[in-house]
Design a protein around this motif. Structure first.
Motif, short mmCIF file in Angstrom:
data_model
loop_
_atom_site.label_atom_id
_atom_site.label_comp_id
_atom_site.label_asym_id
_atom_site.label_seq_id
_atom_site.Cartn_x
_atom_site.Cartn_y
_atom_site.Cartn_z
N GLY A 67 0.79 -1.22 0.00
CA GLY A 67 0.00 0.00 0.00
C GLY A 67 0.83 1.28 0.00
N ARG A 68 2.14 1.15 -0.18
CA ARG A 68 3.01 2.33 -0.14
C ARG A 68 3.28 2.83 -1.56
NH1 ARG A 68 2.64 4.44 4.71
NH2 ARG A 68 2.08 2.69 6.04
N THR A 69 3.12 4.12 -1.76
CA THR A 69 3.35 4.67 -3.09
C THR A 69 4.60 5.55 -3.12
OG1 THR A 69 1.80 6.42 -2.50
CG2 THR A 69 0.95 4.63 -3.86
N VAL A 70 5.04 6.02 -1.96
CA VAL A 70 6.24 6.85 -1.90
C VAL A 70 7.47 5.93 -1.90
CG1 VAL A 70 7.50 8.57 -0.51
CG2 VAL A 70 4.99 8.63 -0.63
N ARG A 71 8.40 6.24 -2.76
CA ARG A 71 9.57 5.38 -2.94
C ARG A 71 10.31 5.08 -1.62
NH1 ARG A 71 13.06 3.72 -7.05
NH2 ARG A 71 15.21 3.72 -6.31
N GLU A 72 10.51 6.11 -0.81
CA GLU A 72 11.23 5.93 0.45
C GLU A 72 10.47 4.98 1.39
OE1 GLU A 72 10.83 8.82 -1.09
OE2 GLU A 72 12.93 9.19 -1.60
N GLU A 73 9.15 5.10 1.37
CA GLU A 73 8.34 4.21 2.23
C GLU A 73 8.36 2.78 1.71
OE1 GLU A 73 4.48 5.97 2.62
OE2 GLU A 73 5.19 7.56 3.96
N GLN A 74 8.40 2.63 0.39
CA GLN A 74 8.51 1.28 -0.20
C GLN A 74 9.86 0.67 0.22
OE1 GLN A 74 8.07 2.16 -4.39
NE2 GLN A 74 5.84 1.90 -4.30
N GLN A 81 12.94 -3.17 -9.53
CA GLN A 81 12.50 -2.22 -8.50
C GLN A 81 12.83 -2.75 -7.10
OE1 GLN A 81 8.34 -1.23 -8.85
NE2 GLN A 81 8.46 0.32 -7.24
N ILE A 82 12.57 -4.04 -6.87
CA ILE A 82 12.88 -4.65 -5.56
C ILE A 82 14.37 -4.52 -5.29
CG2 ILE A 82 13.01 -6.87 -4.31
CD1 ILE A 82 10.37 -7.65 -5.80
N GLN A 83 15.16 -4.77 -6.32
CA GLN A 83 16.62 -4.71 -6.15
C GLN A 83 17.09 -3.28 -5.86
OE1 GLN A 83 18.85 -6.44 -9.36
NE2 GLN A 83 20.76 -6.18 -8.24
N GLU A 84 16.51 -2.32 -6.56
CA GLU A 84 16.92 -0.93 -6.33
C GLU A 84 16.55 -0.46 -4.93
OE1 GLU A 84 16.63 0.57 -10.97
OE2 GLU A 84 15.11 1.21 -9.55
N LEU A 85 15.40 -0.93 -4.44
CA LEU A 85 14.92 -0.47 -3.13
C LEU A 85 15.59 -1.20 -1.97
CD1 LEU A 85 11.10 -0.27 -3.94
CD2 LEU A 85 12.60 1.68 -3.53
N SER A 86 15.89 -2.48 -2.15
CA SER A 86 16.34 -3.27 -0.99
C SER A 86 17.65 -4.02 -1.21
CB SER A 86 15.25 -4.29 -0.62
OG SER A 86 15.11 -5.24 -1.67
N TYR A 87 18.23 -3.90 -2.41
CA TYR A 87 19.48 -4.61 -2.74
C TYR A 87 19.31 -6.12 -2.63
CZ TYR A 87 20.64 0.16 -1.55
OH TYR A 87 20.59 1.52 -1.46
N ILE A 88 18.10 -6.59 -2.93
CA ILE A 88 17.84 -8.02 -2.93
C ILE A 88 17.40 -8.44 -4.32
CG2 ILE A 88 16.03 -9.68 -2.27
CD1 ILE A 88 16.22 -8.75 0.51
N LYS A 89 17.97 -9.55 -4.80
CA LYS A 89 17.48 -10.14 -6.04
C LYS A 89 16.60 -11.30 -5.63
CE LYS A 89 20.60 -9.39 -9.88
NZ LYS A 89 21.30 -9.99 -10.99
#
Ligand SMILES: [Zn+2]
Length: 342
Positions: free
Chosen positions: A173-180, A222-230
């Motif tokens: 439910g998060r739309t702001v990049r930092e919150e994601q 997107q997941i990788q950019e936000l959390s450094y996880i593949k």
């Protein structure tokens, strides 16, 4: 094992050279040490076999992969569970000696649970706020899936709150990049596993390879950019495989070790020849009624309880695949070096 014997022998030889003056000729001493090392390895293996047999280890047995969606007080579909139902689901697993592992651990065979216990994979689809909502300090809101997982784990020492969250563009439910990023990093920091559930949750069947790769690749990136996880695994929307099932596993920008479906049986052990990484079945969490009389979680957990010979039971050693000798023909060749038949 062979490596360990050789390096042990090397150390002994080095020690013999350093001390210089043995009462025995060097060659006799070396031969004696080699015999000792072989005997020691044999004894170690015999002890492992004894331990595996004592708990009736069956690491070629089946593993339930449970599929959850929303955890909400007022269920709107049969996919939803209430917080009370979810607590009861987890308490049943604890009581019946199941220990959670992640989807990534299942597909890579890193099943590190105590001897005599059974692995279970808890998966959550669609990244809804009912699974993960954090306050401004990063504390999960009461009755969310992660809060309940932590609560049940705290009551049962040794039981880890482990689960895999399959994420779409609706990132809790998060739309702001930092919150994601906060949400995904919180999952990572708390030992949870993040999987790919495609960007737009479209049915992939019938789509071109380009569309499939775009749906999977963009959210993976997107997941990788936000959390450094593949993500190591994907859950296919509606359980539908693309026209070529391998497209879910490999694309230009992603490589998954497993693709999960939506129904209707326990999964095969990753060490078994019957395991298909491109189509791993999951079980919907639901009582034995209506469509779920036979093929949802209550029915399957009852069945596994009644048929312990079919169920995966760990020998407590993550480096071996232990099983009754009778089952040897089912072992995947790739795991022959780990094999511990008894
Ligand atoms: Zn879904």
């Amino acid at each position: 094992m062979r490596l360990r014997i050789l390096s042990g022998l090397g150390a002994l030889i080095a020690a013999a050279i350093l001390t210089g003056c043995g009462s025995q000729p060097e060659t006799a001493k070396m031969a004696g040490n080699k015999v000792d090392a072989v005997a020691k390895a044999k004894a170690e293996r015999a002890a492992k076999i004894k331990r595996a047999a004592a708990v009736k280890a069956n690491e070629l047995g089946q593993i339930p992969v449970l599929m959850f969606h929303r955890i909400v007080p007022k269920p709107q579909t049969t996919d939803d569970r209430t917080p009370a139902q979810f607590r009861a689901d987890l308490e049943r697993l604890v009581k019946e000696d199941y220990v959670p592992i992640s989807a990534a651990e299942l597909v890579t065979g890193k099943i590190d649970i105590p001897a005599g216990k059974h692995p279970v994979v808890l998966t959550f689809d669609d990244s809804s706020p009912s699974q993960l909502t954090l306050n401004a300090l990063g504390v999960p809101q009461k009755d969310t899936a992660v809060a309940i997982l932590k609560e049940v784990a705290a009551k049962h020492p040794g039981w880890k709150p482990k689960a895999t969250f399959y994420v779409t563009r609706d990132m809790f439910g998060r739309t702001v990049r930092e919150e994601q990023a906060q949400a995904l990093l919180w999952l990572k920091d708390n030992g949870f596993d993040i999987g790919n559930h495609t960007r737009d949750h479209l049915n992939l069947r019938g789509r071109s390879q380009k569309e499939v790769e775009e749906q999977i690749g963009t959210i993976g990136k997107q997941i990788q950019e936000l959390s450094y996880i593949k993500p190591a695994t994907i859950a296919l929307p509606y359980g539908n495989q693309p026209n070529k099932k391998q497209w879910a596993l490999r694309g230009k920008s992603y490589k998954h070790a497993g693709a999960f479906l939506a129904g209707y049986t326990p999964a095969q052990s990753p060490f078994s020849k019957a395991f298909d990484p491109a189509g791993i079945p999951r079980i919907k969490v639901m009582e034995k009624k209506g469509d779920c009389a036979q093929f949802c979680s209550e029915a399957w957990l009852d069945w596994l309880k009644k048929n312990p010979d079919m169920r995966y039971t760990s020998d407590g050693d993550v480096s071996t695949v232990a099983y009754p000798k009778f089952k040897a023909p089912s072992l995947r060749k790739a795991f022959a070096a780990w094999s511990l038949p008894y």
